[in-house]
Design an enzyme around this catalytic site. Structure first.
Site, PDB file in Angstrom:
ATOM      1  N   ASP A 226       0.869  -1.188   0.000  1.00  0.00           N
ATOM      2  CA  ASP A 226       0.000   0.000   0.000  1.00  0.00           C
ATOM      3  C   ASP A 226       0.905   1.237   0.000  1.00  0.00           C
ATOM      4  O   ASP A 226       2.039   1.163  -0.471  1.00  0.00           O
ATOM      5  CB  ASP A 226      -0.954  -0.056   1.212  1.00  0.00           C
ATOM      6  CG  ASP A 226      -2.237   0.739   0.985  1.00  0.00           C
ATOM      7  OD1 ASP A 226      -2.179   1.789   0.331  1.00  0.00           O
ATOM      8  OD2 ASP A 226      -3.297   0.317   1.469  1.00  0.00           O
ATOM      9  N   HIS A 249       2.349   2.097  -3.157  1.00  0.00           N
ATOM     10  CA  HIS A 249       1.452   3.077  -3.770  1.00  0.00           C
ATOM     11  C   HIS A 249       2.001   4.497  -3.696  1.00  0.00           C
ATOM     12  O   HIS A 249       1.284   5.458  -3.926  1.00  0.00           O
ATOM     13  CB  HIS A 249       0.064   3.005  -3.130  1.00  0.00           C
ATOM     14  CG  HIS A 249      -0.636   1.695  -3.356  1.00  0.00           C
ATOM     15  ND1 HIS A 249      -1.910   1.431  -2.925  1.00  0.00           N
ATOM     16  CD2 HIS A 249      -0.226   0.563  -3.980  1.00  0.00           C
ATOM     17  CE1 HIS A 249      -2.257   0.197  -3.270  1.00  0.00           C
ATOM     18  NE2 HIS A 249      -1.242  -0.349  -3.894  1.00  0.00           N
TER      19      HIS A 249
END
Ligand SMILES: *[C@@H]1O[C@H](CO)[C@@H](O)[C@H](O)[C@H]1NC(C)=O
Length: 404
Positions: A226, A249
């Site tokens: 993430d 991310h």
């Protein structure tokens, strides 16, 4: 008479100096004390539950006046949920040489992080050791991509109400959800930390920071599933320098605008960092919700390399991770004074520079200076997208800017 008094006080003075010389070093030696978890019954066999032993070692160290160090030697120490709580009597070190192993079952941890430090000042956590969250056992249970009301699983290590402290030379692997969580932390340095989980592990944010200020993140490597770093409500004065991010991310501010009572995010620097194979580089994300007004300002993104990053520069005020979303309303969050300087490399998507601001409160003073991002694909060269953004450009800008 006069000479007798002065002679007497001279002797007193010499005696005082002599005693302070002999007392000072021995006082320091007495003060330094190691609290080895093994003396509290801990065993590094990977099986023994060391929760009580660690808790007792911390309590004694925390009460020690001097220079206490909690010491975890080499070995694999199985550890349940723990909260190391202050305030402590002195500066305190927590040295991890070995590996700390989390319970496989997330239900065994009934707090937001597996290992928590709370209400502590002048804390150093270091030692070169590993925090192993054993997340691979719980990742299949994570349904946060399907539902908003998914259950939050524990993060590896949390710092809450901790000040004047640092985390250095620690590795965090395979957390159940995020790795390192900072809430209401002030004056904190994170250096030489290594964070690792598979790129497809769900919601494994690297470093999550909220309601915190005066923090530094330097020389940190993050490969996770993430956000490498997520910067949330109420955070200001954060300096991120020499971070390697990917897979992951990217470095994100937000999401913001979903909850009541959110505070502004101001004073962020991200510099001298590399994003490799990430879905975003640097991103600001706010929900298109009719929430409360808020401010995001005074950011500098400088000297950043993008290697095959899907979306290297991304202001997204219509953040909608799980479509469909209602776009009837517009974000009320004002974004202003955001500079992007010397950002270069490659993007995997055509839209390399996205500045999509709110119709309600357009972005103000967004600056681009020396941007060179290349996209190689059948869909043609890289492009920029602008919505409701004001600012200026300087230096060489590629793809051509749409700020006017
Ligand atoms: C980027 O990541 C790829 C794949 O993991 C790796 O082979 C490459 O060395 C990395 N590049 C840099 C500059 O770190």
């Amino acid at each position: 008479m006069v000479s007798t008094i002065s002679g007497f006080s001279l002797i007193l003075f010499i005696a005082a100096v002599a005693s302070s010389i002999s007392a000072a070093p021995s006082a320091a030696l007495v003060g330094r004390k190691v609290f080895d978890v093994r003396s509290y019954g801990a065993r590094g066999d990977g099986k023994t539950d060391n929760t009580m032993a660690f808790t007792k070692a911390w309590k004694d160290a925390c009460q020690w006046k001097g220079l206490p160090r909690v010491y975890i030697p080499f070995g694999t120490f199985y550890l349940g949920a723990v909260a190391f709580t202050g305030p402590c009597k002195s500066r305190i070190s927590f040295i991890i040489k070995g590996t700390l192993l989390a319970p496989k079952d997330p239900n065994a941890i009934k707090q937001d992080s597996w290992i928590i430090f709370r209400y502590v000042d002048y804390l150093t956590v270091s030692g070169g050791g590993i925090l192993d969250g054993q997340g691979s056992y719980s990742w299949p249970l994570n349904n946060c991509r399907q539902t908003h009301n998914c259950r939050a699983l524990p993060m590896n290590m949390g710092f809450q109400f901790v000040r004047f402290s640092r985390l250095t030379r620690i590795k965090s692997i395979n957390s159940k959800m995020g790795h390192l969580n900072f809430f209401s932390v002030q004056h904190f340095d994170i250096t030489r930390v290594n964070i690792k989980a598979p790129g497809d592990s769900p919601n494994t944010d690297g470093i999550k920071i909220g309601s915190s200020n005066h923090m530094k993140i330097h020389h940190v490597d993050i490969a996770t599933g993430d956000d490498c770093i997520a910067i949330l409500s109420g955070t200001f004065n954060l300096d991120i320098n020499k971070v390697n991010c990917g897979p992951g991310h990217g470095i994100s501010v937000g999401s913001l605008g979903k909850f009541k009572g959110e505070k502004s995010v101001q004073g962020l620097i991200v510099r001298n960092s590399i994003f490799n194979g990430t879905s975003n580089g640097v991103r600001i994300k706010t929900w298109p919700s009719p929430g409360e007004p808020n401010l995001v300002s005074n950011f500098l993104f400088k000297n950043l390399q993008m290697i095959d990053v899907q979306s290297p520069i991304n202001i997204d005020q219509r953040y909608c991770p799980n479509p469909p979303c209602s776009f009837q309303s517009f974000s009320k969050i004002q974004i202003r004074d955001v500079k992007f300087q010397n950002i270069w490399g490659t993007s995997t998507a055509k839209e390399a520079v996205k500045l999509q601001c709110s119709k309600n409160v357009p972005c103000k003073n967004v600056q681009l200076f020396n941007i060179n991002i290349v996209h190689r694909g059948r869909d043609g060269p890289a492009t920029s997208v602008c919505e409701n953004v004001g600012g200026w450009i300087g230096g060489k800008i590629s793809p051509p800017s749409c700020i006017r």
